[in-house]
Write an enzyme that holds these catalytic residues in place. Structure first.
Site, PDB file in Angstrom:
ATOM      1  N   ARG A  64       0.849  -1.186   0.000  1.00 12.99           N
ATOM      2  CA  ARG A  64       0.000   0.000   0.000  1.00 12.99           C
ATOM      3  C   ARG A  64       0.889   1.242   0.000  1.00 12.99           C
ATOM      4  O   ARG A  64       2.110   1.156   0.132  1.00 12.99           O
ATOM      5  CB  ARG A  64      -0.905   0.024   1.243  1.00 12.99           C
ATOM      6  CG  ARG A  64      -0.178  -0.367   2.529  1.00 12.99           C
ATOM      7  CD  ARG A  64      -0.834   0.100   3.775  1.00 12.99           C
ATOM      8  NE  ARG A  64      -0.813   1.541   3.874  1.00 12.99           N
ATOM      9  CZ  ARG A  64       0.259   2.253   4.219  1.00 12.99           C
ATOM     10  NH1 ARG A  64       1.414   1.656   4.486  1.00 12.99           N
ATOM     11  NH2 ARG A  64       0.183   3.573   4.284  1.00 12.99           N
ATOM     12  N   ARG A  98      -6.829  -0.287  -7.199  1.00  8.70           N
ATOM     13  CA  ARG A  98      -7.200   0.761  -6.246  1.00  8.70           C
ATOM     14  C   ARG A  98      -7.343   2.061  -7.021  1.00  8.70           C
ATOM     15  O   ARG A  98      -6.340   2.695  -7.380  1.00  8.70           O
ATOM     16  CB  ARG A  98      -6.164   0.900  -5.122  1.00  8.70           C
ATOM     17  CG  ARG A  98      -6.044  -0.336  -4.241  1.00  8.70           C
ATOM     18  CD  ARG A  98      -5.431  -0.017  -2.893  1.00  8.70           C
ATOM     19  NE  ARG A  98      -6.356   0.723  -2.050  1.00  8.70           N
ATOM     20  CZ  ARG A  98      -5.995   1.335  -0.915  1.00  8.70           C
ATOM     21  NH1 ARG A  98      -4.740   1.294  -0.525  1.00  8.70           N
ATOM     22  NH2 ARG A  98      -6.880   1.977  -0.188  1.00  8.70           N
ATOM     23  N   ASP A 253      -2.590  10.417  -2.037  1.00  9.84           N
ATOM     24  CA  ASP A 253      -2.789   9.354  -3.009  1.00  9.84           C
ATOM     25  C   ASP A 253      -3.121   9.902  -4.386  1.00  9.84           C
ATOM     26  O   ASP A 253      -2.896   9.230  -5.389  1.00  9.84           O
ATOM     27  CB  ASP A 253      -3.898   8.413  -2.537  1.00  9.84           C
ATOM     28  CG  ASP A 253      -3.427   7.531  -1.400  1.00  9.84           C
ATOM     29  OD1 ASP A 253      -3.035   6.390  -1.667  1.00  9.84           O
ATOM     30  OD2 ASP A 253      -3.422   7.992  -0.240  1.00  9.84           O
TER      31      ASP A 253
END
Length: 381
Positions: A64, A98, A253
C-alpha cells in the site's frame, strides 16, 4: 506535555526488510512483498508469482501507499511479461486494483509503454520483458531519490515556517519506508527533522478503521528511535486546542490539477483543525501523484471499502487455527451498515504547501502546480 514518553532506539532504517523487491530464484522470477497486514506483530514476506496475486495483495493492503503502489504496478507488468502472461490483461487488472491511487496507474503505464516500445522495435518477447523490468527498476530507484529530495525540501520548509527547535508534528496514516522505495514522503520529512535534532514529538494518529498509524507509523517511528506518541483520531482536536501541534504533515494518493488532495480518510478534518488553529498543513508527495487529468477534488474517485472494516475491530492478520482469514471482532450489531471511504479530499485553500522532489508549492494553485509538473518533465527529458 507527554515529552517524557520518548521512545529510544537506534537511528536506522525503520525496517530491515524492504517493502518490495524483485527476485529470480531457479523456479522463475517473483515479486516479494513485506506483508503489511501482519505488522507490527510479525514481519512476513508475501511472494507473488503473477499479476492476479499482486492485485489481491494490493486490494488487501498487503502492499500500500501511493509511491510503492506505482513501483508495485510497474513490477507487476514486468512479472507478467517475464513469465509469458498477457501483459495488457495484467496491466488493466493492476491499474484498476485501487482507483484513487494515481501512482499505481502511472507505474503500470510506464512499464507497459516500455514493453510495447521494445516489442514494436525488436519483435522479441524476451527483450520486451527486459525493457518492462528495466522500467520498473528505474522507477524504484527514482522513487528512492525523490524521497531523499522531498525530505530535504520539507525540512527546509519547516525551518522557514517554524524557526528554532523542538517541533511537534502531527501525522496521519503511514508515509514512511513502507510506502516508498526510499524513506517515504511525509514521514521522511519528520525523520529528517529527528536526525537534525529538531523534532520534539511525532504525534501519530491511530488512523481508523485499519490503524495504519498505530500498526505501521508507530512501528517505523519506534525502529527509528523517534520520540512519538499515539493518539486516537478524534483526540487530535484537543491537541490543537492545547497548542501542542506545530505542523501537520501528511502524504497524498492523488492531487488534482487545482491542488485538491486525496489522502487517507481523516485528513480533511485535520486540515480544518489546522486552519482554525493557524497551524501549517503540509502535504508531501512525489510529482507523479499530481494528476493533471483530474481537474478538481470533485473529479477524484474515492474508493469505498468493505463495511466489515468498520463494524469489526481488525487486528494484525496473524493466522489463528479455526479463525477465518482477515476476520475481526464484531463491535456493531449484526447487519449494521457502514460508511467506509478509504480517502477524503482536502481543498487547496486549506493546504499550506505541497512538497515534492522538485520543491514546494505555496500557495497551492493550479498555475503553480502546472509549472512544477512542467519543470519536472523538462528535468526528466
Amino acid at each position: 506535555m507527554a515529552d517524557q514518553y520518548a521512545h529510544g532506539g537506534e537511528d536506522k532504517r525503520p525496517t530491515e526488510i524492504p517493502a518490495i523487491r524483485w527476485e529470480e530464484p531457479p523456479e522463475g522470477p517473483v515479486l516479494v512483498l513485506l506483508d503489511q497486514t501482519r505488522l507490527p506483530a510479525e514481519e512476513v514476506e508475501l511472494v507473488c508469482t503473477d499479476a492476479p496475486a499482486l492485485v489481491e495483495a494490493i486490494r488487501s493492503l498487503a502492499v500500500r501507499g501511493a509511491p510503492l503502489l506505482g513501483i508495485a504496478g510497474a513490477y507487476g507488468v514486468a512479472l507478467a511479461a517475464v513469465r509469458g502472461f498477457d501483459v495488457d490483461e495484467a496491466a488493466d487488472a493492476l491499474a484498476g486494483a485501487r482507483p484513487t491511487a494515481v501512482n499505481l496507474a502511472v507505474g503500470v503505464r510506464r512499464a507497459r509503454a516500455a514493453h510495447r516500445a521494445a516489442l514494436a522495435e525488436s519483435g522479441d518477447a524476451e527483450q520486451a520483458a527486459g525493457a518492462a523490468l528495466a522500467a520498473a527498476r528505474a522507477l524504484h530507484r527514482e522513487d528512492a531519490e525523490a524521497s531523499a529530495r522531498m525530505a530535504a525540501h520539507g525540512l527546509a520548509l519547516l525551518d522557514e515556517l517554524l524557526p528554532g527547535v523542538g517541533r511537534r508534528i502531527l501525522t496521519h496514516c503511514n508515509t514512511g519506508s513502507l510506502v516508498s522505495g526510499g524513506e517515504g514522503t511525509a514521514f521522511a520529512v519528520a525523520l529528517a527533522a529527528h536526525r537534525a535534532g529538531r523534532l520534539r514529538r511525532l504525534w501519530v494518529d491511530e488512523t481508523r478503521p485499519l490503524l495504519q498509524g498505530a500498526r505501521l507509523t508507530a512501528y517505523e517511528a519506534a525502529r527509528s528511535g523517534m520520540a512519538y506518541t499515539l493518539l486516537t483520531d478524534n483526540a487530535a482536536g484537543s491537541l490543537f486546542a492545547a497548542g501542542e501541534v506545530d505542523a501537520v504533515l501528511i502524504g497524498a494518493d492523488r492531487i488534482a490539477a487545482d491542488g485538491s488532495v486525496a489522502n487517507k480518510v481523516g485528513s480533511y478534518p485535520l486540515a480544518v483543525l489546522a486552519r482554525y488553529h493557524h497551524v501549517p498543513f503540509i502535504v508531501v508527495a512525489p510529482v507523479t501523484t499530481v494528476d493533471p487529468d483530474t481537474p478538481d477534488g470533485a473529479a477524484i474517485e474515492v474508493e469505498q471499502r468493505a463495511g466489515h472494516e468498520v463494524t469489526e475491530v481488525m487486528a494484525p492478520q496473524v493466522p489463528v487455527a479455526g479463525a477465518e482469514a482477515g476476520g475481526g471482532i464484531p463491535v456493531a450489531p449484526l447487519g449494521t451498515q457502514a460508511y467506509n471511504p478509504a480517502f477524503d479530499v482536502t481543498p487547496p485553500e486549506l493546504v499550506t504547501a505541497i512538497v515534492t522532489e522538485e520543491g514546494a508549492v505555496s500557495p497551492v494553485t493550479a498555475e503553480a502546480l502546472a509549472e512544477l509538473c512542467d519543470r519536472s518533465r523538462q528535468v526528466t527529458i
